[in-house]
Motif scaffolding. Structure first.
Motif, PDB file in Angstrom:
ATOM      1  N   HIS A  22     -11.854   9.126  18.973  1.00 42.34           N
ATOM      2  CA  HIS A  22     -12.859  10.185  19.122  1.00 42.34           C
ATOM      3  C   HIS A  22     -14.078   9.924  18.247  1.00 42.34           C
ATOM      4  O   HIS A  22     -14.999  10.718  18.231  1.00 42.34           O
ATOM      5  N   PHE A  28      -9.994   5.155  15.630  1.00 46.47           N
ATOM      6  CA  PHE A  28      -9.959   6.571  15.963  1.00 46.47           C
ATOM      7  C   PHE A  28     -10.758   6.749  17.257  1.00 46.47           C
ATOM      8  O   PHE A  28     -11.973   6.555  17.273  1.00 46.47           O
ATOM      9  N   ASN A  37       0.815  -1.220   0.000  1.00 46.96           N
ATOM     10  CA  ASN A  37       0.000   0.000   0.000  1.00 46.96           C
ATOM     11  C   ASN A  37       0.853   1.276   0.000  1.00 46.96           C
ATOM     12  O   ASN A  37       0.371   2.363   0.286  1.00 46.96           O
ATOM     13  N   LEU A  83       3.005   2.480   1.942  1.00 44.19           N
ATOM     14  CA  LEU A  83       3.484   3.177   3.132  1.00 44.19           C
ATOM     15  C   LEU A  83       5.004   3.102   3.127  1.00 44.19           C
ATOM     16  O   LEU A  83       5.686   3.937   3.703  1.00 44.19           O
ATOM     17  N   ASP A 115       0.123   4.880  15.842  1.00 49.17           N
ATOM     18  CA  ASP A 115      -0.570   3.833  15.082  1.00 49.17           C
ATOM     19  C   ASP A 115      -1.887   4.359  14.512  1.00 49.17           C
ATOM     20  O   ASP A 115      -2.314   3.933  13.449  1.00 49.17           O
ATOM     21  N   VAL A 116      -2.509   5.313  15.217  1.00 45.64           N
ATOM     22  CA  VAL A 116      -3.741   5.898  14.696  1.00 45.64           C
ATOM     23  C   VAL A 116      -3.437   6.688  13.418  1.00 45.64           C
ATOM     24  O   VAL A 116      -4.129   6.574  12.407  1.00 45.64           O
ATOM     25  N   ARG A 147      -9.756  15.393  10.374  1.00 47.09           N
ATOM     26  CA  ARG A 147     -10.607  14.347  10.934  1.00 47.09           C
ATOM     27  C   ARG A 147     -10.021  13.702  12.173  1.00 47.09           C
ATOM     28  O   ARG A 147     -10.743  13.134  12.978  1.00 47.09           O
ATOM     29  N   ILE A 148      -8.711  13.715  12.290  1.00 46.80           N
ATOM     30  CA  ILE A 148      -8.097  12.966  13.381  1.00 46.80           C
ATOM     31  C   ILE A 148      -7.309  13.865  14.331  1.00 46.80           C
ATOM     32  O   ILE A 148      -7.578  13.913  15.528  1.00 46.80           O
ATOM     33  N   ARG A 163      -0.875   6.237  11.497  1.00 41.80           N
ATOM     34  CA  ARG A 163      -0.406   5.295  10.469  1.00 41.80           C
ATOM     35  C   ARG A 163      -1.594   4.618   9.778  1.00 41.80           C
ATOM     36  O   ARG A 163      -1.621   4.472   8.566  1.00 41.80           O
ATOM     37  N   VAL A 164      -2.560   4.204  10.575  1.00 43.30           N
ATOM     38  CA  VAL A 164      -3.732   3.564   9.983  1.00 43.30           C
ATOM     39  C   VAL A 164      -4.481   4.570   9.101  1.00 43.30           C
ATOM     40  O   VAL A 164      -4.920   4.236   8.003  1.00 43.30           O
ATOM     41  N   GLY A 165      -4.602   5.800   9.583  1.00 45.48           N
ATOM     42  CA  GLY A 165      -5.259   6.834   8.777  1.00 45.48           C
ATOM     43  C   GLY A 165      -4.583   6.967   7.428  1.00 45.48           C
ATOM     44  O   GLY A 165      -5.239   6.994   6.381  1.00 45.48           O
ATOM     45  N   GLU A 166      -3.260   7.004   7.463  1.00 46.12           N
ATOM     46  CA  GLU A 166      -2.508   7.119   6.215  1.00 46.12           C
ATOM     47  C   GLU A 166      -2.700   5.868   5.362  1.00 46.12           C
ATOM     48  O   GLU A 166      -2.948   5.949   4.162  1.00 46.12           O
ATOM     49  N   GLY A 167      -2.615   4.704   6.024  1.00 49.98           N
ATOM     50  CA  GLY A 167      -2.740   3.443   5.307  1.00 49.98           C
ATOM     51  C   GLY A 167      -4.123   3.232   4.700  1.00 49.98           C
ATOM     52  O   GLY A 167      -4.286   2.489   3.742  1.00 49.98           O
ATOM     53  N   MET A 168      -5.133   3.894   5.288  1.00 47.72           N
ATOM     54  CA  MET A 168      -6.491   3.775   4.748  1.00 47.72           C
ATOM     55  C   MET A 168      -6.705   4.698   3.558  1.00 47.72           C
ATOM     56  O   MET A 168      -7.764   4.658   2.929  1.00 47.72           O
ATOM     57  N   GLY A 169      -5.749   5.580   3.318  1.00 49.43           N
ATOM     58  CA  GLY A 169      -5.884   6.481   2.179  1.00 49.43           C
ATOM     59  C   GLY A 169      -6.474   7.840   2.534  1.00 49.43           C
ATOM     60  O   GLY A 169      -7.069   8.497   1.681  1.00 49.43           O
ATOM     61  N   LEU A 170      -6.294   8.265   3.793  1.00 50.13           N
ATOM     62  CA  LEU A 170      -6.660   9.643   4.111  1.00 50.13           C
ATOM     63  C   LEU A 170      -5.519  10.549   3.661  1.00 50.13           C
ATOM     64  O   LEU A 170      -4.351  10.195   3.797  1.00 50.13           O
ATOM     65  N   THR A 171      -5.888  11.711   3.125  1.00 51.99           N
ATOM     66  CA  THR A 171      -4.848  12.665   2.730  1.00 51.99           C
ATOM     67  C   THR A 171      -4.312  13.342   3.989  1.00 51.99           C
ATOM     68  O   THR A 171      -4.908  13.248   5.055  1.00 51.99           O
ATOM     69  N   ARG A 216      -4.574   3.163  -1.635  1.00 50.72           N
ATOM     70  CA  ARG A 216      -4.812   2.745  -0.243  1.00 50.72           C
ATOM     71  C   ARG A 216      -6.300   2.614   0.049  1.00 50.72           C
ATOM     72  O   ARG A 216      -6.698   1.826   0.889  1.00 50.72           O
ATOM     73  N   ARG A 217      -7.115   3.405  -0.621  1.00 47.56           N
ATOM     74  CA  ARG A 217      -8.556   3.305  -0.387  1.00 47.56           C
ATOM     75  C   ARG A 217      -9.130   2.018  -0.975  1.00 47.56           C
ATOM     76  O   ARG A 217     -10.258   1.652  -0.676  1.00 47.56           O
ATOM     77  N   LEU A 230      -8.564  15.230  18.183  1.00 52.04           N
ATOM     78  CA  LEU A 230      -7.855  14.626  19.306  1.00 52.04           C
ATOM     79  C   LEU A 230      -7.040  15.658  20.077  1.00 52.04           C
ATOM     80  O   LEU A 230      -6.652  15.436  21.220  1.00 52.04           O
ATOM     81  N   GLN A 285      -6.908  15.476   5.435  1.00 52.19           N
ATOM     82  CA  GLN A 285      -7.988  14.734   6.100  1.00 52.19           C
ATOM     83  C   GLN A 285      -7.530  14.198   7.450  1.00 52.19           C
ATOM     84  O   GLN A 285      -8.308  14.157   8.401  1.00 52.19           O
ATOM     85  N   GLY A 323      -5.583   0.749  16.008  1.00 55.90           N
ATOM     86  CA  GLY A 323      -5.602   2.131  15.549  1.00 55.90           C
ATOM     87  C   GLY A 323      -6.994   2.638  15.247  1.00 55.90           C
ATOM     88  O   GLY A 323      -7.187   3.409  14.305  1.00 55.90           O
ATOM     89  N   THR A 355      -2.928   7.610  -2.530  1.00 53.02           N
ATOM     90  CA  THR A 355      -4.166   7.758  -1.755  1.00 53.02           C
ATOM     91  C   THR A 355      -5.273   6.872  -2.306  1.00 53.02           C
ATOM     92  O   THR A 355      -5.934   6.143  -1.564  1.00 53.02           O
ATOM     93  N   TYR A 376      -6.610  -2.279   5.508  1.00 52.35           N
ATOM     94  CA  TYR A 376      -5.378  -2.296   6.285  1.00 52.35           C
ATOM     95  C   TYR A 376      -5.717  -2.465   7.758  1.00 52.35           C
ATOM     96  O   TYR A 376      -6.459  -1.684   8.335  1.00 52.35           O
TER      97      TYR A 376
END
Lengths: 333, 240
Positions: free
Chosen positions: A100, A98, A59, A61, B135-136, B153-154, B138-146, A85-86, B158, B149, A96, A82, A90
């Motif tokens: 909040h 979120f 992906n 990273l 890790d939060v 969003r994160i 990293r996951v955000g990045e790995g999910m394809g958030l810019t 990855r979508r 926080l 974002q 991880g 981007t 993952y």
């Protein structure tokens, strides 16, 4: 390019290499392997063997230093990171989530950034929470801190599946769970995989987990070398070298028994009136052997799903089966 | 003869005064209420206005600087150092330094007040943005958030608890510094306190001082309340 909603895609590593800046040796050294669409491939090895690096090159990273990785024939390097990855789920050990966001919001993340319509997101989130066994009515509005470790990991998996990606990357997803929860989650994931059939790369350092989860296992050695890539049975019965043999452990003969089922043996005829409770034909030979040891006899009756006696399993039968070479790669029992 | 029940004898020029005022009691409620409209309420309103303006402007500046430093790490040291330097200057000295340039004015006071808010607001905002577990992110990045974002969003949500705790400190200290600003401008609760200190009469500075304390507590409580509303996840109870 992989499309939304496509169920699975083939992943090809083509001499993929990663050398971190300042590192004397590569983290992944000329990795070449093909993971067929819809299969679970476990990347197994000690720490520092490059499993996670190999995984995250998919992906992007981590960007490969040389070589290529293709998903359904398209190089990942040619795709927008981007967007790529979508289309890849993952999941990591620390999950991880979120903290909040509610459970629903967590799962909705990728569909949201993909611009799905509100109704479609809501339906999809509910469907996924049901799929992973967390009724949305009860759990959707909770925060991650309000869930147990196993429940959080389910949410992590649901979130990764949200946009129906053809590929899943899982980095020791169950590593932080207690043994009972871990085993349960492994079963759950296998059941889930039966339904969704995503091509899955699964990093683990646990041989038992690899044997259980993998259609194939890729064993890595320090320095990022792939030493064997094979079906679990082949790895257990025909380790490629000493390293593999040592890594899978001296009890590999016993482990191999977990891959074969009692029903697959050429059973002896059923005794008319057995004096012990029968074993289910779906049990593994490992369980059968254990039952034989516990019972103190050398033969046990075997029953099918309806409780009808179908034969008798004996110590000799199991010993003979254990000595039989595994079927060749691809013919996984 | 029947004694006439009339008002107290009126002493010319001093107005009608109660026993408490005559004896200079610690706190005379009648005098306080009689002077509420003319002295205390206007001073309180000015005090709030000076504080809100200072913390508002300070927050905008510090927030922008913290965002920049979040993306360009090298900015943290110079900006952090500069705001810490401002914070070390004693308020009166800073007022005096500014007077030749900006005069005896609200502007002078506001510049100084804003300067004092910067350090804690900058620090807390930046800390909040950085506290997001790796890790939060990293996951955000790995999910394809810019990157954007991930920020919106994160990281920003926080960071809210840390930002708000900075705002609490900045607000409470600003409320007390505004009292010192009465040396420069005749505004805020500092004015009646200064005047009260210059006369032997107690009620004036006791009342103004108590109002300043009450204001600080109320402002602090308000921010805590807003914080609870903005961060429901921090006090979500584990369902049994």
């Amino acid at each position: 390019m992989a499309n939304q909603g496509q169920s699975a895609a083939e992943i090809v590593f083509d001499r993929a290499t990663k050398v971190y800046r300042g590192a004397p040796a590569p983290a992944v050294d000329e990795l070449s392997m093909t993971v067929p669409a819809g299969e679970i491939c476990v990347l197994l090895g000690p720490s520092g063997s490059g499993k996670t690096t190999a995984l995250t090159m998919v992906n992007r990273l981590v960007e490969p230093t040389s070589g290529d990785i293709r998903i359904d024939g398209v190089s990942v390097a040619e795709q927008d990171a981007t967007g790529l990855r979508r289309r890849i789920g993952y999941v990591i050990q620390q999950i991880g989530l979120f903290p909040h966001m509610t459970i629903e919001e967590n799962v909705a993340t990728v569909p949201q950034v993909l611009g799905w319509k509100r109704d479609r997101i809501r339906d999809r989130v509910r469907e996924l929470l049901d799929l992973v066994g967390l009724p949305p009515r009860e759990y959707g509005g909770r925060y991650p801190a309000q869930l147990s470790g196993g429940q959080r990991q389910r949410v992590g998996i649901a979130r990764a599946l949200a946009a129906d990606p053809p590929v899943m990357l899982m980095d020791e997803p169950f590593g932080a769970l207690d043994p009972i929860t871990r085993e349960h989650m492994q079963d759950e994931f296998l059941r889930l995989h039966e339904q969704v059939r995503k091509t899955t790369l699964f990093v683990s350092h646990d041989m038992d987990e690899a044997v259980k989860m993998g259609d194939r296992i890729a064993i890595f050695r320090e320095g990022g070398h792939l030493v064997q890539y094979d079906a679990p049975e082949r790895i257990l019965t025909a380790p490629a070298d000493d390293f593999v043999a040592r890594f899978i452990g001296a009890d590999r003969g016993l482990k191999a028994l977990t891959l074969r089922r009692v029903g697959d043996l050429p059973l002896e005829p059923a005794d008319a009136t057995p004096d012990t409770a029968p074993l289910a034909a779906t049990e593994t030979l490992h369980t059968a052997l254990s039952a034989l040891m516990t019972s103190g006899t050398d033969r046990l009756p075997v029953a099918d799903g309806d409780g009808r006696l179908v034969g008798t399993v004996t110590l000799d039968l199991i010993r003979a089966e254990a000595g039989r070479p595994a079927p060749h790669e691809g013919e996984v029992a | 003869m029947i004694a006439a029940a009339g008002p107290h004898p009126v002493i010319p020029d001093f107005g009608p005064v109660s026993r408490c005022v005559q004896d200079n009691g610690f706190f005379c409620t009648d005098w306080f209420t009689a002077n509420w409209d003319s002295v205390f309420w206007p001073a309180l309103v000015q005090h709030v206005r000076l504080t809100v303006m200072a913390v508002g402007i300070g927050f905008v500046l510090a927030f922008a600087a913290a965002l920049l430093a979040h993306f360009k790490g090298w900015l943290e040291r110079p900006v952090g150092g500069f705001t810490a330097f401002l914070y070390t200057i004693p308020p009166l000295a800073l007022f005096e330094l500014l007077v030749p340039g900006t005069g005896v004015s609200v502007l002078t006071v506001e510049i100084a007040l804003v300067a004092y808010t910067l350090m804690v607001l900058f620090k807390n905002t930046l800390t909040g943005l950085r506290e997001v577990p790796p890790d939060v992110r990293r996951v955000g990045e790995g999910m394809g958030l810019t990157r954007r974002q991930i920020l919106v969003r994160i990281e920003l949500p926080l960071a809210i608890p840390s930002i708000l705790s900075g705002l609490r400190i900045a607000t409470v200290t600003t409320i007390s510094t505004v009292e010192i600003a009465a040396f420069i401008i005749d505004q805020g609760l500092g004015s009646p306190i200064l005047q009260g200190l210059q006369s032997p009469f107690n009620t004036q500075f006791v009342a103004a001082g108590a109002l300043a304390v009450a204001l600080a507590l109320a402002a602090d409580g308000l921010i805590v309340l807003v914080g609870r509303l903005l961060t429901p996840w921090t006090h979500a109870r584990r369902a049994v």
